[in-house]
Design a protein around this motif. Structure first.
Motif, PDB file in Angstrom:
ATOM      1  N   SER A 220       0.843  -1.198   0.000  1.00  0.00           N
ATOM      2  CA  SER A 220       0.000   0.000   0.000  1.00  0.00           C
ATOM      3  C   SER A 220       0.876   1.245   0.000  1.00  0.00           C
ATOM      4  O   SER A 220       1.920   1.282   0.650  1.00  0.00           O
ATOM      5  N   TYR A 221       0.407   2.270  -0.732  1.00  0.00           N
ATOM      6  CA  TYR A 221       1.078   3.560  -0.675  1.00  0.00           C
ATOM      7  C   TYR A 221       0.811   4.261   0.652  1.00  0.00           C
ATOM      8  O   TYR A 221       1.518   5.197   1.019  1.00  0.00           O
ATOM      9  N   ASN A 222      -0.219   3.841   1.364  1.00  0.00           N
ATOM     10  CA  ASN A 222      -0.600   4.472   2.628  1.00  0.00           C
ATOM     11  C   ASN A 222      -0.103   3.697   3.832  1.00  0.00           C
ATOM     12  O   ASN A 222      -0.603   3.904   4.946  1.00  0.00           O
ATOM     13  N   MET A 223       0.862   2.811   3.627  1.00  0.00           N
ATOM     14  CA  MET A 223       1.399   1.995   4.711  1.00  0.00           C
ATOM     15  C   MET A 223       2.817   2.428   5.039  1.00  0.00           C
ATOM     16  O   MET A 223       3.624   2.673   4.148  1.00  0.00           O
ATOM     17  N   ALA A 224       3.114   2.523   6.319  1.00  0.00           N
ATOM     18  CA  ALA A 224       4.492   2.770   6.751  1.00  0.00           C
ATOM     19  C   ALA A 224       5.242   1.447   6.729  1.00  0.00           C
ATOM     20  O   ALA A 224       4.852   0.499   7.413  1.00  0.00           O
ATOM     21  N   PHE A 225       6.301   1.381   5.920  1.00  0.00           N
ATOM     22  CA  PHE A 225       7.064   0.139   5.814  1.00  0.00           C
ATOM     23  C   PHE A 225       7.931  -0.020   7.063  1.00  0.00           C
ATOM     24  O   PHE A 225       8.697   0.872   7.434  1.00  0.00           O
ATOM     25  N   GLY A 226       7.799  -1.192   7.692  1.00  0.00           N
ATOM     26  CA  GLY A 226       8.350  -1.390   9.026  1.00  0.00           C
ATOM     27  C   GLY A 226       9.852  -1.371   9.132  1.00  0.00           C
ATOM     28  O   GLY A 226      10.405  -0.969  10.157  1.00  0.00           O
ATOM     29  N   GLY A 227      10.568  -1.792   8.081  1.00  0.00           N
ATOM     30  CA  GLY A 227      12.023  -1.806   8.150  1.00  0.00           C
ATOM     31  C   GLY A 227      12.604  -0.419   8.272  1.00  0.00           C
ATOM     32  O   GLY A 227      13.603  -0.206   8.960  1.00  0.00           O
ATOM     33  N   GLU A 275       6.769  10.990   6.319  1.00  0.00           N
ATOM     34  CA  GLU A 275       8.005  11.720   6.556  1.00  0.00           C
ATOM     35  C   GLU A 275       9.106  11.065   5.720  1.00  0.00           C
ATOM     36  O   GLU A 275       9.392   9.878   5.872  1.00  0.00           O
ATOM     37  N   GLY A 276       9.721  11.850   4.831  1.00  0.00           N
ATOM     38  CA  GLY A 276      10.644  11.306   3.842  1.00  0.00           C
ATOM     39  C   GLY A 276      11.972  10.825   4.381  1.00  0.00           C
ATOM     40  O   GLY A 276      12.742  10.208   3.646  1.00  0.00           O
ATOM     41  N   GLY A 277      12.265  11.095   5.661  1.00  0.00           N
ATOM     42  CA  GLY A 277      13.549  10.670   6.207  1.00  0.00           C
ATOM     43  C   GLY A 277      13.599   9.239   6.676  1.00  0.00           C
ATOM     44  O   GLY A 277      14.673   8.712   6.993  1.00  0.00           O
ATOM     45  N   PHE A 278      12.426   8.550   6.734  1.00  0.00           N
ATOM     46  CA  PHE A 278      12.393   7.119   7.055  1.00  0.00           C
ATOM     47  C   PHE A 278      12.693   6.348   5.768  1.00  0.00           C
ATOM     48  O   PHE A 278      11.931   6.416   4.808  1.00  0.00           O
ATOM     49  N   HIS A 279      13.789   5.586   5.751  1.00  0.00           N
ATOM     50  CA  HIS A 279      14.220   4.921   4.516  1.00  0.00           C
ATOM     51  C   HIS A 279      14.138   3.406   4.644  1.00  0.00           C
ATOM     52  O   HIS A 279      14.955   2.774   5.317  1.00  0.00           O
ATOM     53  N   GLN A 280      13.158   2.828   3.958  1.00  0.00           N
ATOM     54  CA  GLN A 280      13.054   1.381   3.857  1.00  0.00           C
ATOM     55  C   GLN A 280      14.209   0.820   3.036  1.00  0.00           C
ATOM     56  O   GLN A 280      14.673  -0.291   3.266  1.00  0.00           O
ATOM     57  N   LEU A 281      14.673   1.596   2.069  1.00  0.00           N
ATOM     58  CA  LEU A 281      15.719   1.190   1.119  1.00  0.00           C
ATOM     59  C   LEU A 281      15.376  -0.129   0.429  1.00  0.00           C
ATOM     60  O   LEU A 281      16.166  -1.064   0.404  1.00  0.00           O
ATOM     61  N   ASP A 282      14.176  -0.149  -0.148  1.00  0.00           N
ATOM     62  CA  ASP A 282      13.767  -1.284  -0.981  1.00  0.00           C
ATOM     63  C   ASP A 282      14.400  -1.126  -2.360  1.00  0.00           C
ATOM     64  O   ASP A 282      13.716  -0.892  -3.368  1.00  0.00           O
ATOM     65  N   ILE A 283      15.713  -1.229  -2.408  1.00  0.00           N
ATOM     66  CA  ILE A 283      16.465  -1.128  -3.655  1.00  0.00           C
ATOM     67  C   ILE A 283      17.574  -2.170  -3.632  1.00  0.00           C
ATOM     68  O   ILE A 283      17.938  -2.691  -2.579  1.00  0.00           O
ATOM     69  N   ARG A 284      18.081  -2.488  -4.813  1.00  0.00           N
ATOM     70  CA  ARG A 284      19.207  -3.416  -4.957  1.00  0.00           C
ATOM     71  C   ARG A 284      20.396  -2.683  -5.556  1.00  0.00           C
ATOM     72  O   ARG A 284      20.227  -1.779  -6.380  1.00  0.00           O
ATOM     73  N   GLY A 285      21.569  -3.080  -5.118  1.00  0.00           N
ATOM     74  CA  GLY A 285      22.770  -2.494  -5.702  1.00  0.00           C
ATOM     75  C   GLY A 285      23.385  -1.451  -4.795  1.00  0.00           C
ATOM     76  O   GLY A 285      23.560  -1.657  -3.590  1.00  0.00           O
TER      77      GLY A 285
END
Length: 495
Positions: A220-227, A275-285
Motif C-alpha cells: 500500500s502507498y498508505n502503509m508505513a514500511f516497518g524496516g 516523513e521522507g527521512g524514514f528509509h526502507q531502502l527497498d532497492i538493490r545495488g
C-alpha cells in the motif's frame, strides 16, 4: 344540653395505651412488617456501599480477580502525558528481532543505541544464546503470539504485536512508540526533531513508503514500511491496544507485520503521516545515488543495509556506517543534506552531500538535475531500472558527463558550532574526458567548512543551503576549499 355536650368532649379516654416496645418491633399489620424490612434492606445496602468505597480507596487491587490482559493494558490509557518539548526519553523503541539472528544484526543497533538515554527493547522469540554482557540493547521475550492463525509467517504476527506489548509495559512518560527491525539504523536526534513537530496526545501514524513502486502497489502507498521504522503516538497506541488481538485474527492472511499494523490503524480511521527521512531502502545495488542527492528532509533511518553495497568503497557496511555516523554526531541535522554551487570559470557543477560525498561535473547542470538522484540501484523485487517513487537520472557512459566522486575522509569539530569535513577523491574506473574545451578535474581533496545546522531549521519551510568557492576557487596542492552557508534572501542557484 350545651353543658352536657362540653362535658362529653372533655371526658378522658379510658382505652389502655399501646406499649412502645410492641409498636416498634412486633407490628400487628402485615404492611408495617414489609415497610420495616425494606428500611432494613436499604440500610444494609448503604453500609455495604460505603464499605466498598473505603476498601477501594485505601487498599491494593484484589489480585484474585485480575483484569483480562487486553483491558489491563489500557486501564491507564487516559493518563495525561507531561508537556514540554519532546526529547529522546519520551520515545520507547520496539525492535523486531529473533534469537537466531540477533547476535549478528545487533551490530547495527550498537551503532545508534545509547544505553544512558535510549529506552525500549528488542523483542525476541526466545531467550538468546549470547552473554548478557554482550546485550547493549535490553530484550524482552514476546508472549501470546503462538495462538494466532496465519498464512505466511508466524513471526509477522509476533512482530505486529510489539506495539501492543510495548504499550502494556506502561513505562512512564512515553509519548511515542517507534518500531523498527534489528538491522535498522536510527538517527535518533533527527527522529526527535521530526516527532517534535506533532502532538503525541493526538493519534498519529508516522513513517515512509517503499522506494520501489512495485512494493507500494503490492502492499500500500498508505502503509508505513516497518524496516524503515514508523512511529505510533501514545494516543493511537492506546486505541490499538484495545483492538490489536482481534484485529490480528481478522487479518491473518496478510503477509507482513507492518501490513497488519497498517490495517489495524485504518480500522481506527487514522491515515499515514509521511516523513521522507524514514528509509526502507527497498532497492538493490548501490545506494550511493540516493544518499548523494538526499531529499530536503532530515535523515531518520536506513534499512536493508546488509542487502546493499557498502556506502563507502572498499569498506564493510559496518565500517561505512561508523564513518557516516562520525559526521552525524558533529552535525546531526546536516547529515547528507545537499548543497550546490558552480565554478563558472572552469564551467564545473559541484554537488555536496554533507558528511558523505561530493560530485564535480565538468559541465554546467541546472539545479533541477543536480537534485535528482543518479540511478546507481535497481528495484527491490524485480531488479529492474524502475519505476521508483522519485525521479532518477541515468549514469552516463560518456566520461565527459560522469562526475568526479569524492568520499568523506575526515571530520573535525571547530569551536562550539562549526565543522570542517575533508573529502578524498575516489579513483574508480572512469576515464578522462578528452573533449576539447573540457577542464578535467585535477582536484584530489576538498575541504568543506560549515556552521552547525540548528534542528529548529526543520520546523520552518526548509530551503537548501548554498555553497561558495573559497579563495576564488583556487586549487592548492590538489585541494579546494568550499564553504556551506545559508542562501541570501535574493540569492538563487543559477548557472
Amino acid at each position: 344540653m350545651e353543658k352536657k355536650m362540653n362535658h362529653t368532649r372533655l371526658e378522658p379516654c379510658h382505652e389502655p395505651p399501646l406499649k412502645a416496645s410492641r409498636s416498634s418491633f412486633f407490628p400487628e399489620k402485615l404492611g408495617d412488617m414489609v415497610t420495616l424490612l425494606i428500611r432494613i434492606g436499604v440500610l444494609m445496602c448503604l453500609v455495604a456501599s460505603i464499605s466498598l468505597v473505603l476498601h477501594s480507596a485505601f487498599s491494593k487491587p484484589d489480585r484474585r480477580f485480575p483484569l483480562p490482559e487486553h483491558l489491563h493494558a489500557v486501564q491507564n490509557a487516559s493518563v495525561i502525558i507531561d508537556s514540554g518539548p519532546t526529547n529522546i526519553s519520551h520515545i520507547q523503541f520496539g525492535i523486531a528481532g529473533s534469537a537466531n539472528t540477533w547476535h549478528d544484526r545487533s551490530n547495527y543497533s550498537k551503532l545508534w543505541w545509547n544505553p544512558n538515554t535510549t529506552r525500549g527493547f528488542v523483542w525476541l522469540d526466545k531467550k538468546p544464546k549470547i552473554l548478557h554482557t554482550d546485550m547493549l540493547v535490553p530484550y524482552q521475550i514476546s508472549q501470546g503470539w503462538t495462538r494466532f492463525k496465519y498464512v505466511h509467517s508466524a513471526s509477522a504476527v509476533r512482530i505486529a504485536r510489539i506495539v501492543y506489548e510495548s504499550f502494556k509495559l506502561s513505562l512512564p512518560n512515553v509519548r511515542w512508540f517507534v518500531m523498527g527491525d534489528d538491522d535498522t539504523v536510527f538517527f535518533t536526534e533527527n527522529l526527535v526533531t521530526v516527532l517534535g513537530k506533532y502532538d503525541h496526545n493526538q493519534m498519529y501514524y508516522i513513517g515512509g513508503n517503499s522506494e520501489s513502486v512495485e512494493q507500494d502497489v503490492m502492499h500500500s502507498y498508505n502503509m508505513a514500511f516497518g524496516g524503515g521504522g514508523f512511529a505510533i503516538s501514545y494516543a493511537l497506541a492506546a486505541q490499538l491496544a484495545r483492538i490489536m488481538d482481534g484485529c490480528l485474527s481478522r487479518y491473518f492472511y496478510f503477509y507482513g507485520s507492518d501490513q497488519r499494523v497498517w490495517a489495524c490503524v485504518h480500522e481506527i480511521g487514522v491515515p499515514l503521516t509521511k516523513e521522507g527521512g524514514f528509509h526502507q531502502l527497498d532497492i538493490r545495488g548501490n545506494p550511493y545515488g540516493l544518499l548523494a542527492a538526499h531529499a530536503l528532509v532530515p535523515l531518520v533511518s536506513l534499512h536493508h543495509l546488509d542487502q546493499l553495497n557498502s556506502l563507502f568503497p572498499d569498506q564493510t557496511q559496518i565500517h561505512s556506517m561508523k564513518k557516516l555516523i562520525s559526521a552525524y554526531h558533529i552535525d546531526p541535522a546536516r547529515i547528507v543534506q545537499q548543497s550546490f554551487c558552480y565554478d563558472h570559470k572552469r564551467r564545473w557543477s559541484i554537488s555536496i552531500s554533507w558528511g558523505y560525498t561530493i560530485q564535480i561535473y565538468t559541465t554546467l547542470l541546472i539545479a533541477a538535475d543536480l537534485q535528482m538522484p543518479l540511478q546507481t540501484f535497481q528495484t527491490w523485487r524485480s531488479s529492474r531500472d524502475g519505476p521508483f517513487t522519485f525521479n532518477t537520472r541515468r549514469m552516463s557512459s560518456d566520461p565527459c558527463q560522469q562526475p568526479a566522486i569524492f568520499f568523506l575522509d575526515q571530520v573535525t569539530k571547530v569551536g562550539r558550532s562549526g565543522s570542517i569535513t575533508t573529502y578524498k577523491r575516489h579513483e574508480g574506473k572512469e576515464t578522462k574526458c578528452k573533449r576539447e574545451g573540457i577542464n578535467n578535474v585535477e582536484v584530489q581533496r576538498i575541504r568543506v567548512s560549515a556552521l552547525k545546522l540548528d534542528p529548529e531549521y526543520w520546523k520552518n519551510v526548509p530551503r537548501r543551503h548554498c555553497c561558495k568557492l573559497m579563495d576564488g576557487g583556487s586549487i592548492k596542492n590538489g585541494t579546494m576549499h568550499i564553504r556551506i552557508r545559508k542562501c541570501r534572501p535574493q540569492e538563487t542557484i543559477t548557472i
